[in-house]
Design a protein around this motif. Sequence first.
Motif, PDB file in Angstrom:
ATOM      1  N   SER A 177     -11.637  21.240 -45.230  1.00  0.00           N
ATOM      2  CA  SER A 177     -11.797  21.206 -46.628  1.00  0.00           C
ATOM      3  C   SER A 177     -10.257  20.974 -46.570  1.00  0.00           C
ATOM      4  O   SER A 177     -10.466  19.575 -47.424  1.00  0.00           O
ATOM      5  CB  SER A 177     -11.345  22.820 -47.262  1.00  0.00           C
ATOM      6  N   ALA A 178      -9.120  20.885 -45.822  1.00  0.00           N
ATOM      7  CA  ALA A 178      -7.836  20.048 -45.810  1.00  0.00           C
ATOM      8  C   ALA A 178      -8.287  18.568 -45.684  1.00  0.00           C
ATOM      9  O   ALA A 178      -7.185  17.611 -46.422  1.00  0.00           O
ATOM     10  CB  ALA A 178      -6.772  20.948 -44.436  1.00  0.00           C
ATOM     11  N   TYR A 179      -9.217  18.479 -45.083  1.00  0.00           N
ATOM     12  CA  TYR A 179      -9.398  17.029 -44.666  1.00  0.00           C
ATOM     13  C   TYR A 179      -9.991  16.432 -46.147  1.00  0.00           C
ATOM     14  O   TYR A 179      -9.566  14.657 -46.621  1.00  0.00           O
ATOM     15  CB  TYR A 179     -10.452  16.555 -43.956  1.00  0.00           C
ATOM     16  N   LEU A 180     -10.821  16.826 -46.951  1.00  0.00           N
ATOM     17  CA  LEU A 180     -11.020  16.483 -47.854  1.00  0.00           C
ATOM     18  C   LEU A 180      -9.849  16.640 -49.516  1.00  0.00           C
ATOM     19  O   LEU A 180      -9.897  15.116 -49.496  1.00  0.00           O
ATOM     20  CB  LEU A 180     -12.317  17.411 -48.387  1.00  0.00           C
ATOM     21  N   VAL A 181      -9.205  17.208 -49.166  1.00  0.00           N
ATOM     22  CA  VAL A 181      -8.255  17.422 -49.769  1.00  0.00           C
ATOM     23  C   VAL A 181      -6.743  16.637 -50.105  1.00  0.00           C
ATOM     24  O   VAL A 181      -6.144  15.237 -50.628  1.00  0.00           O
ATOM     25  CB  VAL A 181      -7.240  19.165 -49.928  1.00  0.00           C
ATOM     26  N   LEU A 182      -6.735  15.960 -48.621  1.00  0.00           N
ATOM     27  CA  LEU A 182      -5.926  15.190 -47.732  1.00  0.00           C
ATOM     28  C   LEU A 182      -6.457  14.037 -48.195  1.00  0.00           C
ATOM     29  O   LEU A 182      -5.620  12.019 -48.605  1.00  0.00           O
ATOM     30  CB  LEU A 182      -5.781  14.772 -46.550  1.00  0.00           C
ATOM     31  N   CYS A 183      -7.848  13.501 -48.044  1.00  0.00           N
ATOM     32  CA  CYS A 183      -8.587  11.838 -48.586  1.00  0.00           C
ATOM     33  C   CYS A 183      -8.511  11.648 -50.499  1.00  0.00           C
ATOM     34  O   CYS A 183      -8.657  10.756 -50.462  1.00  0.00           O
ATOM     35  CB  CYS A 183     -10.031  11.452 -48.168  1.00  0.00           C
ATOM     36  N   ALA A 184      -8.675  12.331 -50.476  1.00  0.00           N
ATOM     37  CA  ALA A 184      -8.305  13.324 -52.467  1.00  0.00           C
ATOM     38  C   ALA A 184      -7.116  12.475 -52.709  1.00  0.00           C
ATOM     39  O   ALA A 184      -6.949  12.046 -53.810  1.00  0.00           O
ATOM     40  CB  ALA A 184      -9.035  14.054 -53.123  1.00  0.00           C
ATOM     41  N   VAL A 185      -5.748  13.277 -52.034  1.00  0.00           N
ATOM     42  CA  VAL A 185      -4.548  12.540 -52.926  1.00  0.00           C
ATOM     43  C   VAL A 185      -3.496  12.084 -52.488  1.00  0.00           C
ATOM     44  O   VAL A 185      -2.747  11.400 -52.953  1.00  0.00           O
ATOM     45  CB  VAL A 185      -3.550  14.687 -53.729  1.00  0.00           C
ATOM     46  N   SER A 186      -4.143  12.199 -51.077  1.00  0.00           N
ATOM     47  CA  SER A 186      -2.711  10.958 -49.972  1.00  0.00           C
ATOM     48  C   SER A 186      -2.880   9.586 -50.888  1.00  0.00           C
ATOM     49  O   SER A 186      -3.532   8.954 -51.054  1.00  0.00           O
ATOM     50  CB  SER A 186      -3.059  10.850 -48.676  1.00  0.00           C
ATOM     51  N   ARG A 187      -1.237   9.038 -50.535  1.00  0.00           N
ATOM     52  CA  ARG A 187      -1.594   7.520 -51.415  1.00  0.00           C
ATOM     53  C   ARG A 187       0.283   6.892 -49.775  1.00  0.00           C
ATOM     54  O   ARG A 187       0.636   8.021 -50.102  1.00  0.00           O
ATOM     55  CB  ARG A 187      -0.931   8.018 -52.631  1.00  0.00           C
ATOM     56  N   PRO A 188      -0.255   6.071 -49.345  1.00  0.00           N
ATOM     57  CA  PRO A 188      -1.669   5.421 -49.318  1.00  0.00           C
ATOM     58  C   PRO A 188      -2.932   5.711 -48.086  1.00  0.00           C
ATOM     59  O   PRO A 188      -2.443   7.164 -47.895  1.00  0.00           O
ATOM     60  CB  PRO A 188      -1.489   4.084 -48.681  1.00  0.00           C
ATOM     61  N   ARG A 189      -3.561   5.904 -48.438  1.00  0.00           N
ATOM     62  CA  ARG A 189      -4.931   6.758 -47.995  1.00  0.00           C
ATOM     63  C   ARG A 189      -4.389   6.165 -46.514  1.00  0.00           C
ATOM     64  O   ARG A 189      -5.971   5.546 -46.045  1.00  0.00           O
ATOM     65  CB  ARG A 189      -5.995   6.615 -48.488  1.00  0.00           C
ATOM     66  N   THR A 190      -3.807   6.426 -44.867  1.00  0.00           N
ATOM     67  CA  THR A 190      -3.760   6.191 -44.269  1.00  0.00           C
ATOM     68  C   THR A 190      -3.237   7.299 -42.869  1.00  0.00           C
ATOM     69  O   THR A 190      -2.634   7.885 -43.592  1.00  0.00           O
ATOM     70  CB  THR A 190      -2.904   4.225 -44.152  1.00  0.00           C
ATOM     71  N   LEU A 191      -4.080   7.155 -41.577  1.00  0.00           N
ATOM     72  CA  LEU A 191      -3.524   8.447 -41.116  1.00  0.00           C
ATOM     73  C   LEU A 191      -2.729   7.392 -39.707  1.00  0.00           C
ATOM     74  O   LEU A 191      -3.331   6.545 -39.530  1.00  0.00           O
ATOM     75  CB  LEU A 191      -4.128   8.515 -40.202  1.00  0.00           C
ATOM     76  N   LYS A 192      -1.892   7.670 -39.051  1.00  0.00           N
ATOM     77  CA  LYS A 192      -0.874   6.760 -38.793  1.00  0.00           C
ATOM     78  C   LYS A 192      -0.287   7.404 -37.536  1.00  0.00           C
ATOM     79  O   LYS A 192      -0.302   8.888 -37.231  1.00  0.00           O
ATOM     80  CB  LYS A 192       0.658   6.041 -38.725  1.00  0.00           C
ATOM     81  N   TRP A 193      -0.354   7.241 -35.658  1.00  0.00           N
ATOM     82  CA  TRP A 193      -0.542   7.993 -34.580  1.00  0.00           C
ATOM     83  C   TRP A 193       0.200   6.456 -34.505  1.00  0.00           C
ATOM     84  O   TRP A 193      -1.021   5.959 -33.498  1.00  0.00           O
ATOM     85  CB  TRP A 193      -1.968   8.153 -33.976  1.00  0.00           C
ATOM     86  N   ARG A 194       1.612   6.835 -33.520  1.00  0.00           N
ATOM     87  CA  ARG A 194       1.906   5.572 -32.662  1.00  0.00           C
ATOM     88  C   ARG A 194       1.500   4.786 -33.164  1.00  0.00           C
ATOM     89  O   ARG A 194       2.062   4.280 -34.681  1.00  0.00           O
ATOM     90  CB  ARG A 194       1.571   5.718 -30.946  1.00  0.00           C
ATOM     91  N   GLU A 195       1.133   3.565 -32.722  1.00  0.00           N
ATOM     92  CA  GLU A 195       0.586   1.999 -32.990  1.00  0.00           C
ATOM     93  C   GLU A 195      -0.804   2.070 -33.639  1.00  0.00           C
ATOM     94  O   GLU A 195      -0.665   1.059 -33.908  1.00  0.00           O
ATOM     95  CB  GLU A 195       1.245   1.377 -31.819  1.00  0.00           C
TER      96      GLU A 195
END
Length: 334
Positions: A177-195
């Motif tokens: 459910s947290a993934y769905l919420v993250l996709c719905a509300v996050s701006r910008p819609r990106t995940l960053k890990w290192r480079e």
Amino acid sequence: MSPARQRLWRWTKRIAPWALAALVLALVAQQARAVDWPQVWVSLRQLSAGRLALAAGLAALSYGVYAGFDLVGRHLTRHGLSVPRTLVTAAISYAFNLNFGALVGGFAMRLRLYTRWGVAAATVAKVIALSMTTNWLGYLWVSGGVLLWSPPTLPGGWAPGDTVLRALGAAMVALASAYLVLCAVSRPRTLKWREHELALPGGRLALVQALAGGANWLLMGTIVWVLFEGRVDFALVLGALLMAAVAGVITHVPAGLGVLEAVFVATLGGVLPATEVLAVVLAYRAAYYLLPLALALPAYAWSEAAARRGGAAAQGRQGIKDSGPALRRGGRPT
């Protein structure tokens, strides 16, 4: 950490999975010697042709759903490969993934096929990451639901108890459910890990991911349940399959060879004779692993040949374009 310890840790990470796989295979081989294989063959022959055909049809449907995972990556990366070629690429890779492991099928085969069609390697990596996210998002939903609704009972006191299993199920559903919420509300819609950076889908597309991923795991469980001819509760069959999937990932044994069978026998051995359980699992392996691989091998050969023809044609067109000015000057192409 000292350089010596860093080297030791790197070697440990390389060797440990192979050592664990060797140990598991040795234990499986030891258990296999105690199996009444002639009786397994008898039970296998008793499976009806109609059930086997239905299992094969459901397997084809499951492969279609899984191949659709790559359409999420196609939408977000906007690579130019057509929808049919994207689906064929994903289905071929899935067959190789199941039979030869994630490194061969999930990564190397996808990279090979996509780049042959002109998709950049960095884009392929994003498509793979999104497909894996869809798959394991569905796993979280389905596994969490099974643990909440019908926690499995394992022999020998393996399970820690219904309360702990239901808490684990609730945590899995909460994570999905947290993934769905993250996709719905996050701006910008990106995940960053290192480079590395991965674009996230919007809320609606994330919901499609959850539904597609969950549907595929349910289809896989349905295939095994159909082969059992309804003699085992669907929730129990599905739970065994979900545990076997994780056990296969942990042990790194290609195709979960022996691991899948061992988990099903341990889980369902108190419900049906072990020989009948093994017969069903072998039929499932044939319908979901071997038959698709038999189709994927010629499909892969066709894809390679088509990509080579397309590359040769593109080179020919480029050669004609490059030689045009020289021919107009009365010269000859070099």
